[in-house]
Design a protein around this motif. Sequence first.
Motif, PDB file in Angstrom:
ATOM      1  N   ALA A 261      41.613  48.337  44.763  1.00 52.68           N
ATOM      2  CA  ALA A 261      41.482  47.070  45.499  1.00 52.68           C
ATOM      3  C   ALA A 261      42.500  46.048  44.996  1.00 52.68           C
ATOM      4  O   ALA A 261      43.082  45.293  45.783  1.00 52.68           O
ATOM      5  N   HIS A 262      42.719  46.009  43.675  1.00 54.82           N
ATOM      6  CA  HIS A 262      43.695  45.086  43.104  1.00 54.82           C
ATOM      7  C   HIS A 262      45.086  45.376  43.662  1.00 54.82           C
ATOM      8  O   HIS A 262      45.784  44.454  44.125  1.00 54.82           O
TER       9      HIS A 262
ATOM     10  N   LYS B 166      50.497  41.270  32.878  1.00 51.65           N
ATOM     11  CA  LYS B 166      49.361  40.353  33.021  1.00 51.65           C
ATOM     12  C   LYS B 166      49.813  38.897  33.018  1.00 51.65           C
ATOM     13  O   LYS B 166      49.327  38.090  33.817  1.00 51.65           O
ATOM     14  N   ARG B 167      50.746  38.555  32.124  1.00 49.87           N
ATOM     15  CA  ARG B 167      51.255  37.175  32.080  1.00 49.87           C
ATOM     16  C   ARG B 167      51.997  36.821  33.365  1.00 49.87           C
ATOM     17  O   ARG B 167      51.773  35.764  33.962  1.00 49.87           O
ATOM     18  N   LEU B 168      52.897  37.711  33.780  1.00 53.84           N
ATOM     19  CA  LEU B 168      53.652  37.447  34.998  1.00 53.84           C
ATOM     20  C   LEU B 168      52.740  37.454  36.224  1.00 53.84           C
ATOM     21  O   LEU B 168      52.953  36.681  37.161  1.00 53.84           O
ATOM     22  N   GLY B 169      51.715  38.302  36.201  1.00 53.81           N
ATOM     23  CA  GLY B 169      50.761  38.341  37.305  1.00 53.81           C
ATOM     24  C   GLY B 169      50.013  37.029  37.458  1.00 53.81           C
ATOM     25  O   GLY B 169      49.796  36.550  38.579  1.00 53.81           O
ATOM     26  N   LYS B 170      49.623  36.431  36.361  1.00 44.25           N
ATOM     27  CA  LYS B 170      48.939  35.129  36.417  1.00 44.25           C
ATOM     28  C   LYS B 170      49.876  34.050  36.962  1.00 44.25           C
ATOM     29  O   LYS B 170      49.470  33.238  37.801  1.00 44.25           O
ATOM     30  N   LEU B 171      51.109  34.064  36.506  1.00 41.30           N
ATOM     31  CA  LEU B 171      52.102  33.105  36.989  1.00 41.30           C
ATOM     32  C   LEU B 171      52.346  33.314  38.493  1.00 41.30           C
ATOM     33  O   LEU B 171      52.395  32.350  39.267  1.00 41.30           O
ATOM     34  N   TYR B 172      52.463  34.563  38.893  1.00 41.81           N
ATOM     35  CA  TYR B 172      52.642  34.916  40.300  1.00 41.81           C
ATOM     36  C   TYR B 172      51.482  34.390  41.146  1.00 41.81           C
ATOM     37  O   TYR B 172      51.700  33.785  42.201  1.00 41.81           O
ATOM     38  N   MET B 173      50.266  34.597  40.671  1.00 41.93           N
ATOM     39  CA  MET B 173      49.096  34.145  41.425  1.00 41.93           C
ATOM     40  C   MET B 173      49.063  32.627  41.571  1.00 41.93           C
ATOM     41  O   MET B 173      48.756  32.112  42.647  1.00 41.93           O
ATOM     42  N   VAL B 174      49.390  31.911  40.519  1.00 40.44           N
ATOM     43  CA  VAL B 174      49.403  30.447  40.587  1.00 40.44           C
ATOM     44  C   VAL B 174      50.446  29.977  41.599  1.00 40.44           C
ATOM     45  O   VAL B 174      50.162  29.130  42.454  1.00 40.44           O
ATOM     46  N   PHE B 175      51.654  30.529  41.511  1.00 38.51           N
ATOM     47  CA  PHE B 175      52.704  30.144  42.450  1.00 38.51           C
ATOM     48  C   PHE B 175      52.301  30.458  43.888  1.00 38.51           C
ATOM     49  O   PHE B 175      52.519  29.656  44.799  1.00 38.51           O
ATOM     50  N   MET B 176      51.718  31.621  44.114  1.00 37.02           N
ATOM     51  CA  MET B 176      51.345  32.010  45.474  1.00 37.02           C
ATOM     52  C   MET B 176      50.236  31.121  46.034  1.00 37.02           C
ATOM     53  O   MET B 176      50.261  30.761  47.214  1.00 37.02           O
ATOM     54  N   MET B 177      49.276  30.766  45.207  1.00 37.01           N
ATOM     55  CA  MET B 177      48.218  29.854  45.674  1.00 37.01           C
ATOM     56  C   MET B 177      48.817  28.489  46.024  1.00 37.01           C
ATOM     57  O   MET B 177      48.481  27.904  47.052  1.00 37.01           O
TER      58      MET B 177
ATOM     59  N   ILE C 275      44.463  36.726  46.920  1.00 40.13           N
ATOM     60  CA  ILE C 275      44.712  36.460  45.498  1.00 40.13           C
ATOM     61  C   ILE C 275      43.391  36.469  44.715  1.00 40.13           C
ATOM     62  O   ILE C 275      43.266  37.199  43.728  1.00 40.13           O
ATOM     63  N   PRO C 276      42.379  35.700  45.128  1.00 41.38           N
ATOM     64  CA  PRO C 276      41.109  35.770  44.389  1.00 41.38           C
ATOM     65  C   PRO C 276      40.469  37.162  44.451  1.00 41.38           C
ATOM     66  O   PRO C 276      39.923  37.630  43.449  1.00 41.38           O
ATOM     67  N   LEU C 277      40.553  37.838  45.602  1.00 39.78           N
ATOM     68  CA  LEU C 277      39.989  39.182  45.696  1.00 39.78           C
ATOM     69  C   LEU C 277      40.692  40.149  44.755  1.00 39.78           C
ATOM     70  O   LEU C 277      40.059  41.007  44.144  1.00 39.78           O
ATOM     71  N   GLY C 278      42.007  40.010  44.635  1.00 41.87           N
ATOM     72  CA  GLY C 278      42.760  40.859  43.711  1.00 41.87           C
ATOM     73  C   GLY C 278      42.400  40.593  42.265  1.00 41.87           C
ATOM     74  O   GLY C 278      42.301  41.512  41.454  1.00 41.87           O
TER      75      GLY C 278
ATOM     76  N   ALA D 130      38.942  42.007  41.698  1.00 39.58           N
ATOM     77  CA  ALA D 130      39.021  43.472  41.668  1.00 39.58           C
ATOM     78  C   ALA D 130      39.480  43.980  40.304  1.00 39.58           C
ATOM     79  O   ALA D 130      38.886  44.912  39.760  1.00 39.58           O
ATOM     80  N   ILE D 131      40.519  43.371  39.744  1.00 37.95           N
ATOM     81  CA  ILE D 131      41.029  43.876  38.467  1.00 37.95           C
ATOM     82  C   ILE D 131      40.048  43.569  37.340  1.00 37.95           C
ATOM     83  O   ILE D 131      39.906  44.353  36.403  1.00 37.95           O
ATOM     84  N   ARG D 132      39.348  42.456  37.427  1.00 34.36           N
ATOM     85  CA  ARG D 132      38.331  42.149  36.412  1.00 34.36           C
ATOM     86  C   ARG D 132      37.160  43.118  36.464  1.00 34.36           C
ATOM     87  O   ARG D 132      36.474  43.320  35.474  1.00 34.36           O
ATOM     88  N   ARG D 133      36.935  43.711  37.635  1.00 34.97           N
ATOM     89  CA  ARG D 133      35.873  44.712  37.800  1.00 34.97           C
ATOM     90  C   ARG D 133      36.412  46.134  37.650  1.00 34.97           C
ATOM     91  O   ARG D 133      35.728  47.097  37.973  1.00 34.97           O
TER      92      ARG D 133
END
Length: 128
Positions: free
Chosen positions: A95-96, A35-46, A81-84, A87-90
């Motif tokens: 989908a994630h 989860k931590r690395l996923g958040k970092l990944y999403m920020v970098f990708m955006m 990225i936002p859709l993923g 998806a995981i929050r739901r």
Amino acid sequence: MTYLQLAYLHLATVIPPFLIGAFILLAKKGTPRHKRLGKLYMVFMMLTAIISLLMPAQIGPTLLGHFGFIHLFSMLVLLCIPLGLIAIRRNNLRAHIGNMIGVYLGGIIIAGAFAFMPGRLLHSWMFM
């Protein structure tokens, strides 16, 4: 900011998610580390997607004298990225996974392969 400065910034923001994403794909899912690395990944990708949209297309046809086909991958990232995340929050794991794999394959692997093609800046840095 010059094209060259944007190119360096783009590389600085795309190399970490290339490595983080590969690790995430191979490591156990759903852990606090994931989860931590996923958040970092999403920020970098955006960030890298936004930066790439500021860089004008250097080869091929353009839209508005700026956007090329490779910019479609940036749009893929900005959408998936936002859709993923949603998806995981739901709790929609399928989908994630689809969105995140799509971002890694399309936004990093395929777009990266295009970036190494002859006529592009990265190709000239690496092979000339």
